[in-house]
Design an enzyme around this catalytic site. Structure first.
Site, PDB file in Angstrom:
ATOM      1  N   LEU A   1      -5.836   1.813   0.934  1.00 24.59           N
ATOM      2  CA  LEU A   1      -5.855   0.980  -0.268  1.00 24.59           C
ATOM      3  C   LEU A   1      -5.899  -0.485   0.119  1.00 24.59           C
ATOM      4  CD1 LEU A   1      -3.172   2.855  -2.396  1.00 24.59           C
ATOM      5  CD2 LEU A   1      -5.643   3.282  -2.264  1.00 24.59           C
ATOM      6  N   ASP A   2      -5.102  -0.860   1.110  1.00 26.11           N
ATOM      7  CA  ASP A   2      -5.114  -2.241   1.603  1.00 26.11           C
ATOM      8  C   ASP A   2      -6.462  -2.615   2.187  1.00 26.11           C
ATOM      9  OD1 ASP A   2      -2.821  -3.797   1.148  1.00 26.11           O
ATOM     10  OD2 ASP A   2      -1.683  -2.778   2.709  1.00 26.11           O
ATOM     11  N   HIS A   3      -6.913  -1.834   3.138  1.00 25.31           N
ATOM     12  CA  HIS A   3      -8.165  -2.182   3.815  1.00 25.31           C
ATOM     13  C   HIS A   3      -9.344  -2.130   2.854  1.00 25.31           C
ATOM     14  CE1 HIS A   3      -6.883  -2.538   8.053  1.00 25.31           C
ATOM     15  NE2 HIS A   3      -5.949  -1.660   7.723  1.00 25.31           N
TER      16      HIS A   3
ATOM     17  N   ASP B   1       0.816  -1.206   0.000  1.00 23.64           N
ATOM     18  CA  ASP B   1       0.000   0.000   0.000  1.00 23.64           C
ATOM     19  C   ASP B   1       0.854   1.262   0.000  1.00 23.64           C
ATOM     20  OD1 ASP B   1      -1.377   2.300   1.259  1.00 23.64           O
ATOM     21  OD2 ASP B   1      -3.039   0.949   1.609  1.00 23.64           O
TER      22      ASP B   1
ATOM     23  N   GLY C   1      -9.272  -5.008   0.570  1.00 24.47           N
ATOM     24  CA  GLY C   1      -9.594  -6.227   1.297  1.00 24.47           C
ATOM     25  C   GLY C   1     -11.089  -6.435   1.451  1.00 24.47           C
TER      26      GLY C   1
END
Length: 458
Positions: free
Chosen positions: A357-359, A330, A362
């Site tokens: 961006l990661d969360h 990220d 996900g």
């Protein structure tokens, strides 16, 4: 609610169901120049709606349960890896060599949280294993940002030059990313419709993924967030790692809720892997595109051997374009795509208030899996869903409009934190942000020590 509608549409959901979603809007959460609050709300809301839809399908409900998205719960969940505490100890964040560095002509950001990435970074710079941050700074200051990026990437490490939004738009990888949907969805064959055992509509809580087996071949952070969410919803999630690649302890604790953890050498343990795949319902991978193909995990090869699977893939840069084979995280995607300039400046880069961006990716990945399962129950077919952090970044920077300011006050994360005893110690952690009427409010089991379970289904 426009962003939720957009996410739900790209997931293939029926437009009318968006009316089942309501939001508790809070001010002063995930504050940024970019509409991070709206991104986070949309990703969690779409995921919760996909869960409610599947739950209604399995329980035979006449109406999809109502979904509530609370900005406070979402903001807390998007900081989960920063808020996790084990026996009162604050988590370890970025390692000393994971940071921005000045170069001869600008900035570069490196990622060296894992020992093997640190070793590759130092090797690319011609430095010894015990090199200091000052030595790294000296070597990088001698090179241009692009030279440093290429040298470290060629050595298998992680470094990305700071780019402005205009510079990123001119990059061929950006064109590849922009040409694809936020969520890529494909039906790979004509496998028969999935027969989902009904769940008791009177059971509490309603678990849409109950009885489904999820093989989790992911690493930090988007993939583990997705599989943690599927575990919350009742899936039997088995995370499998290579024995020589332990997860960072705090990240393992944060994303391990509801899961079991095993190790397996995929090359030496091909028979064990095939046994797992033979009765799996979902396979989620989070490695570089193509990295697991040699183990028979390419989507079409998987569908041929095990028709009816749902295969979900997440990567940093996407499985296409000149950067398809690159490693990424990220923080690095923010630097490449111009987000670090937007949130700071070209001469003083910044960052989003969370690894959004990661969360966000996900939760979208979990939503895509849930929607694929619902669609399979009607139409069959082995299914593939793919997401990329860069595509989520593109949506954040070009596709989401900021909502009006205002809303209820945000009292801080404490209202959405919980305490749980675990084999790892006493945990303070974020509560689930995915919420629908009758749904689960916590996980059925705490995280376990890394690699402590056998590589087999229960």
């Amino acid at each position: 609610m426009t962003a939720i509608k957009d996410a739900w549409e790209v997931l293939g959901g029926r437009p009318g169901l968006v009316s089942r979603v309501s939001a508790v809007v809070r001010r002063d959460v995930l504050d940024a120049r970019l509409p991070v609050r709206e991104l986070a709300r949309a990703c969690v809301g779409a995921c919760a709606l996909a869960a409610a839809e599947l739950g209604a399908r399995r329980a035979g409900l006449a109406q999809v349960p109502a979904v509530t998205v609370d900005d406070g719960a979402v903001a807390t969940a998007f900081h989960s890896e920063r808020l996790i505490q084990v026996d009162g100890r604050a988590p370890v964040a970025f390692a000393p060599l994971s940071r921005f560095w000045r170069t001869a002509d600008g900035w570069v950001r490196t990622h060296a949280n894992y020992p093997h990435h640190r070793a590759r970074l130092l090797a690319a710079l011609g430095l010894p294993a015990d090199a200091s941050a000052e030595q790294v700074a000296g070597r990088l200051a001698e090179r241009s940002a692009l030279e440093a990026e290429e040298a470290v990437q060629d050595a298998g490490g992680l470094a990305v030059a700071l780019r402005t939004p205009r510079e990123w738009r001119a990059h061929p990888q950006a064109a590849e990313v922009a040409a694809r949907p936020l969520v890529e969805r494909a039906v790979l064959d004509t496998a028969p419709a999935r027969v989902l055992p009904p769940v008791d509509r009177a059971a509490a809580p309603l678990l849409p993924a109950a009885g489904l087996r999820v093989l989790d071949l992911t690493r930090v952070l988007a993939g583990p967030v997705a599989t943690r969410t599927l575990a919350l919803l009742g899936a039997d999630v088995l995370r499998v790692d290579a024995p020589w690649l332990p997860e960072l302890p705090d990240l393992h604790a944060d994303t391990g809720f509801g899961k079991r953890s095993a190790t397996l050498d995929l090359a030496a343990g091909r028979d064990t892997l095939e046994e797992l795949l033979s009765t799996a319902d979902v396979v989620v991978t989070g490695y570089r595109p193509g990295a697991l193909d040699r183990f028979g995990l390419a989507p079409r090869a998987l569908a041929e051997r095990h028709p009816g699977l749902v295969m979900a893939q997440v990567s940093a840069w996407g499985g296409y374009g000149p950067w398809a084979g690159r490693r990424g995280f990220d923080s690095l995607v923010q630097v490449a795509t111009g987000i670090a300039v937007i949130e700071g400046a070209a001469d003083r880069p910044g960052a989003l208030p969370a690894q959004a961006l990661d969360h966000g990716t996900g939760y979208l990945l979990a939503a895509a899996v849930l929607r694929a399962l619902t669609e399979q129950s009607y139409d069959g077919g082995s299914r593939l869903v793919r997401l990329a952090l860069t595509r989520t970044a593109h949506w954040l920077t070009t596709g989401i409009r900021p909502a009006p300011a205002g809303g209820a006050p945000y009292p801080g994360p404490d209202a959405w934190l919980a305490g749980t005893d675990s084999p790892l110690g006493r945990l303070r952690h974020a509560r689930p942000s995915v919420s629908f009427t009758g749904g689960p409010t916590t996980w059925t089991r705490p995280p376990v020590p890394w690699g402590s379970d056998p590589a087999g289904w229960r």
